[in-house]
Enzyme design. Structure first.
Site, PDB file in Angstrom:
ATOM      1  N   CYS A  11      -8.935   0.277  -1.677  1.00  0.00           N
ATOM      2  CA  CYS A  11      -9.766  -0.317  -2.742  1.00  0.00           C
ATOM      3  C   CYS A  11     -10.197  -1.733  -2.374  1.00  0.00           C
ATOM      4  O   CYS A  11     -10.187  -2.641  -3.209  1.00  0.00           O
ATOM      5  CB  CYS A  11      -8.992  -0.315  -4.057  1.00  0.00           C
ATOM      6  SG  CYS A  11      -8.426   1.323  -4.579  1.00  0.00           S
ATOM      7  N   ARG A  17     -17.487  -3.538  -4.089  1.00  0.00           N
ATOM      8  CA  ARG A  17     -18.641  -4.379  -4.367  1.00  0.00           C
ATOM      9  C   ARG A  17     -19.934  -3.835  -3.763  1.00  0.00           C
ATOM     10  O   ARG A  17     -21.004  -3.970  -4.360  1.00  0.00           O
ATOM     11  CB  ARG A  17     -18.361  -5.793  -3.839  1.00  0.00           C
ATOM     12  CG  ARG A  17     -19.436  -6.815  -4.084  1.00  0.00           C
ATOM     13  CD  ARG A  17     -18.943  -8.216  -3.769  1.00  0.00           C
ATOM     14  NE  ARG A  17     -18.255  -8.286  -2.506  1.00  0.00           N
ATOM     15  CZ  ARG A  17     -18.854  -8.455  -1.321  1.00  0.00           C
ATOM     16  NH1 ARG A  17     -20.163  -8.586  -1.266  1.00  0.00           N
ATOM     17  NH2 ARG A  17     -18.153  -8.521  -0.211  1.00  0.00           N
ATOM     18  N   ARG A  37      -2.451   3.243  -2.144  1.00  0.00           N
ATOM     19  CA  ARG A  37      -1.000   3.457  -2.116  1.00  0.00           C
ATOM     20  C   ARG A  37      -0.415   3.311  -3.512  1.00  0.00           C
ATOM     21  O   ARG A  37       0.660   3.815  -3.799  1.00  0.00           O
ATOM     22  CB  ARG A  37      -0.357   2.456  -1.147  1.00  0.00           C
ATOM     23  CG  ARG A  37      -0.702   2.718   0.322  1.00  0.00           C
ATOM     24  CD  ARG A  37      -0.276   1.588   1.220  1.00  0.00           C
ATOM     25  NE  ARG A  37      -0.982   0.351   0.894  1.00  0.00           N
ATOM     26  CZ  ARG A  37      -0.804  -0.801   1.541  1.00  0.00           C
ATOM     27  NH1 ARG A  37       0.044  -0.871   2.540  1.00  0.00           N
ATOM     28  NH2 ARG A  37      -1.483  -1.879   1.196  1.00  0.00           N
ATOM     29  N   TYR A  57      -3.004   7.655   1.211  1.00  0.00           N
ATOM     30  CA  TYR A  57      -4.097   7.964   2.131  1.00  0.00           C
ATOM     31  C   TYR A  57      -3.962   9.361   2.725  1.00  0.00           C
ATOM     32  O   TYR A  57      -4.960  10.073   2.891  1.00  0.00           O
ATOM     33  CB  TYR A  57      -4.150   6.926   3.253  1.00  0.00           C
ATOM     34  CG  TYR A  57      -4.291   5.494   2.770  1.00  0.00           C
ATOM     35  CD1 TYR A  57      -4.946   5.190   1.570  1.00  0.00           C
ATOM     36  CD2 TYR A  57      -3.788   4.432   3.516  1.00  0.00           C
ATOM     37  CE1 TYR A  57      -5.085   3.892   1.134  1.00  0.00           C
ATOM     38  CE2 TYR A  57      -3.920   3.123   3.091  1.00  0.00           C
ATOM     39  CZ  TYR A  57      -4.559   2.853   1.909  1.00  0.00           C
ATOM     40  OH  TYR A  57      -4.682   1.560   1.472  1.00  0.00           O
ATOM     41  N   LEU A  73     -10.056  -0.666   5.386  1.00  0.00           N
ATOM     42  CA  LEU A  73      -8.748  -1.308   5.500  1.00  0.00           C
ATOM     43  C   LEU A  73      -8.811  -2.514   6.439  1.00  0.00           C
ATOM     44  O   LEU A  73      -9.777  -2.686   7.185  1.00  0.00           O
ATOM     45  CB  LEU A  73      -7.726  -0.288   6.021  1.00  0.00           C
ATOM     46  CG  LEU A  73      -7.540   0.965   5.159  1.00  0.00           C
ATOM     47  CD1 LEU A  73      -6.695   2.001   5.898  1.00  0.00           C
ATOM     48  CD2 LEU A  73      -6.912   0.602   3.821  1.00  0.00           C
ATOM     49  N   HIS A  78      -7.074   0.005  11.224  1.00  0.00           N
ATOM     50  CA  HIS A  78      -8.170   0.933  11.458  1.00  0.00           C
ATOM     51  C   HIS A  78      -7.777   2.066  12.398  1.00  0.00           C
ATOM     52  O   HIS A  78      -8.031   3.237  12.108  1.00  0.00           O
ATOM     53  CB  HIS A  78      -9.384   0.205  12.044  1.00  0.00           C
ATOM     54  CG  HIS A  78     -10.088  -0.664  11.060  1.00  0.00           C
ATOM     55  ND1 HIS A  78     -11.185  -1.431  11.383  1.00  0.00           N
ATOM     56  CD2 HIS A  78      -9.861  -0.897   9.748  1.00  0.00           C
ATOM     57  CE1 HIS A  78     -11.601  -2.091  10.319  1.00  0.00           C
ATOM     58  NE2 HIS A  78     -10.807  -1.791   9.318  1.00  0.00           N
ATOM     59  N   LYS A  96     -15.970  -2.690  10.522  1.00  0.00           N
ATOM     60  CA  LYS A  96     -15.879  -3.337  11.820  1.00  0.00           C
ATOM     61  C   LYS A  96     -14.740  -4.363  11.814  1.00  0.00           C
ATOM     62  O   LYS A  96     -14.389  -4.879  10.747  1.00  0.00           O
ATOM     63  CB  LYS A  96     -17.221  -3.982  12.178  1.00  0.00           C
ATOM     64  CG  LYS A  96     -17.870  -4.805  11.043  1.00  0.00           C
ATOM     65  CD  LYS A  96     -17.217  -6.138  10.886  1.00  0.00           C
ATOM     66  CE  LYS A  96     -17.688  -6.880   9.649  1.00  0.00           C
ATOM     67  NZ  LYS A  96     -16.763  -7.966   9.282  1.00  0.00           N
ATOM     68  N   ASP A 176     -13.611 -10.852  12.409  1.00  0.00           N
ATOM     69  CA  ASP A 176     -14.323 -10.724  11.129  1.00  0.00           C
ATOM     70  C   ASP A 176     -15.822 -10.972  11.313  1.00  0.00           C
ATOM     71  O   ASP A 176     -16.595 -10.042  11.445  1.00  0.00           O
ATOM     72  CB  ASP A 176     -13.725 -11.687  10.097  1.00  0.00           C
ATOM     73  CG  ASP A 176     -14.334 -11.479   8.730  1.00  0.00           C
ATOM     74  OD1 ASP A 176     -14.153 -10.395   8.161  1.00  0.00           O
ATOM     75  OD2 ASP A 176     -15.024 -12.395   8.238  1.00  0.00           O
ATOM     76  N   THR A 254     -26.277 -10.744   6.521  1.00  0.00           N
ATOM     77  CA  THR A 254     -25.834 -10.204   5.229  1.00  0.00           C
ATOM     78  C   THR A 254     -26.853 -10.497   4.119  1.00  0.00           C
ATOM     79  O   THR A 254     -26.498 -11.060   3.082  1.00  0.00           O
ATOM     80  CB  THR A 254     -24.456 -10.783   4.835  1.00  0.00           C
ATOM     81  OG1 THR A 254     -24.528 -12.222   4.815  1.00  0.00           O
ATOM     82  CG2 THR A 254     -23.373 -10.348   5.804  1.00  0.00           C
TER      83      THR A 254
END
Length: 323
Positions: A11, A17, A37, A57, A73, A78, A96, A176, A254
Site C-alpha cells: 500500500c 496516489r 501484511r 503477499y 515495495l 523488489h 524502479k 530513487d 514527473t
C-alpha cells in the site's frame, strides 16, 4: 478487449496516489486486489478503490483471478517479490529500480522470458509524449550533431522516517531519483555509455547518499553530465546541445497530467518555444504494460543497461572515496 487484471503488492504512497487510480480508470486494466501484511490496512485501501483486500503477499500471488501484479515495495525487496510473482505465473510491473544488482536484474529478465511473461520496470517518464517530440526534433537535425547532454533531478527533503533514508531498504538518491537522469541519458544517447567519474555524498545525519553526480561518455565522444539529490530544491530538467543549437525540457521527469510541456529550442536564428499537448505518463505507462502483455512483447534491454550504469556509478563513487 478483456482488461488485464492487476493485483497490487503493498500500500505504498505511489500506489495509492498515482497507480491505483489510473488502474481503476484505464479500460485496458482492472484493479482486482491489493495486499498488505496488515489485513486491516489492506481492507482500508481496498475499500477506497473498490477492489478485494488480501492479507499477505503470497496469498495475493496464489489467486487465480489476477493476471499481473504491480510491485511498489522498497527497492531492496523488489528482487524477492518479483521472482515470486514470476514463478506464480504473473506478469510484473515493478517500481524502479527493478533491483539494486545488475546480475539479479538479468536473472529476473531471463526468468520472465523463459516463462513467457512480461516484466516491466515502472520508469514512467519515457512514456510521456514530450520525449517522443524531442526524439523527432533530434532525428530531424534541429540542433545538428549531438555534442553533450545534461540532466538534473533533485527533490526537497523527506520526513526523517521515509524509507528512502533507510539503507537496509535500498534507500538513497542513486536508487530513487538518480534513476531518472541515467535513464534519460540512455533514452537519448543509446547504448555504450561509460562512466568516467561519479560522486555520492550523504547529508548530515543521513546513512544513505543524498547527493550525487556522474560524468558519462558515449563511444563517439558525446558527454552526459548527470546530477541528482534528496534534500534539495526541486529541479527536473534536461538539456541537449548540438552543433547548431540547444534543446531544453523542464518538468521532464514527473509532470502532472495537466501540465502543458514547452520545449525550448535555441539556435543562431533565435529561440523557439514549442508548446505540446498535456499527457498523462501514468496512464501511458499502464497502457504500454497492458499492450505488452496482450501482444506478448517486452523490452528489458534498457532496464539492464540502466542497472549496469547505476552500479558503475556506485562503484566509481566508492573508488573516489565519495560514496
Amino acid at each position: 478487449m478483456t482488461p488485464l487484471r492487476i493485483g497490487v503488492l503493498g500500500c505504498a504512497d505511489i500506489a495509492r496516489r498515482r497507480m491505483m487510480p489510473a488502474m481503476r480508470e484505464l479500460p485496458a486494466t482492472e484493479l482486482t486486489a491489493v495486499a498488505s501484511r496488515d489485513g486491516a490496512r489492506a481492507a482500508e485501501v481496498a475499500g477506497e478503490f473498490g477492489c478485494r483486500p488480501v492479507a499477505g503477499y503470497d496469498a495475493l500471488l496464489a489467486r487465480d483471478d489476477i493476471d499481473a501484479v504491480y510491485v511498489p515495495l522498497p527497492a531492496a525487496l523488489h528482487a524477492r517479490w518479483v521472482e515470486s510473482a514470476l514463478r506464480a505465473g504473473k506478469h510484473v510491473l515493478a517500481e524502479k529500480p527493478l533491483t539494486t544488482e545488475p546480475a539479479r536484474t538479468r536473472e529476473l529478465l531471463v526468468l520472465a522470458a523463459e516463462r513467457g511473461l512480461v516484466l516491466m520496470e515502472n520508469v514512467m517518464f519515457v512514456h510521456h509524449g514530450q520525449h517522443a517530440a524531442v526524439r523527432k526534433l533530434l532525428a530531424d537535425g534541429a540542433i545538428g550533431e549531438l555534442r553533450s547532454f545534461q540532466a538534473t533531478f533533485t527533490i526537497p527533503g523527506l520526513p526523517d522516517g521515509d524509507i528512502r533514508y533507510r539503507p537496509e531498504l535500498g534507500g538513497g538518491t542513486l536508487w530513487d531519483n538518480g534513476v531518472y537522469p541515467v535513464r534519460a541519458a540512455l533514452h537519448f544517447l543509446g547504448d555504450g555509455l561509460r562512466v568516467i567519474g561519479a560522486t555520492l555524498d550523504a547529508g548530515p545525519g543521513r546513512e544513505v547518499d543524498t547527493a550525487g553526480a556522474a560524468l558519462l561518455r558515449t563511444p563517439d565522444g558525446v558527454s552526459a553530465q548527470l546530477s541528482f539529490g534528496l534534500d534539495h530544491g526541486y529541479r527536473s530538467v534536461y538539456e541537449i546541445c548540438g552543433t547548431r543549437g540547444r534543446l531544453t525540457v523542464d518538468r521532464a521527469f514527473t509532470p502532472p497530467a495537466d501540465h502543458t510541456p514547452v520545449l525550448r529550442l535555441e539556435r543562431g536564428s533565435g529561440t523557439e518555444l514549442i508548446e505540446l499537448g498535456a499527457d498523462d505518463q501514468v496512464t501511458a505507462t499502464l497502457a504500454a504494460f497492458a499492450a505488452a502483455v496482450r501482444e506478448g512483447t517486452a523490452a528489458g534491454h534498457e532496464c539492464l543497461e540502466q542497472a549496469r550504469l547505476l552500479d558503475d556509478i556506485r562503484r566509481s563513487a566508492s573508488r573516489s572515496g565519495r560514496g
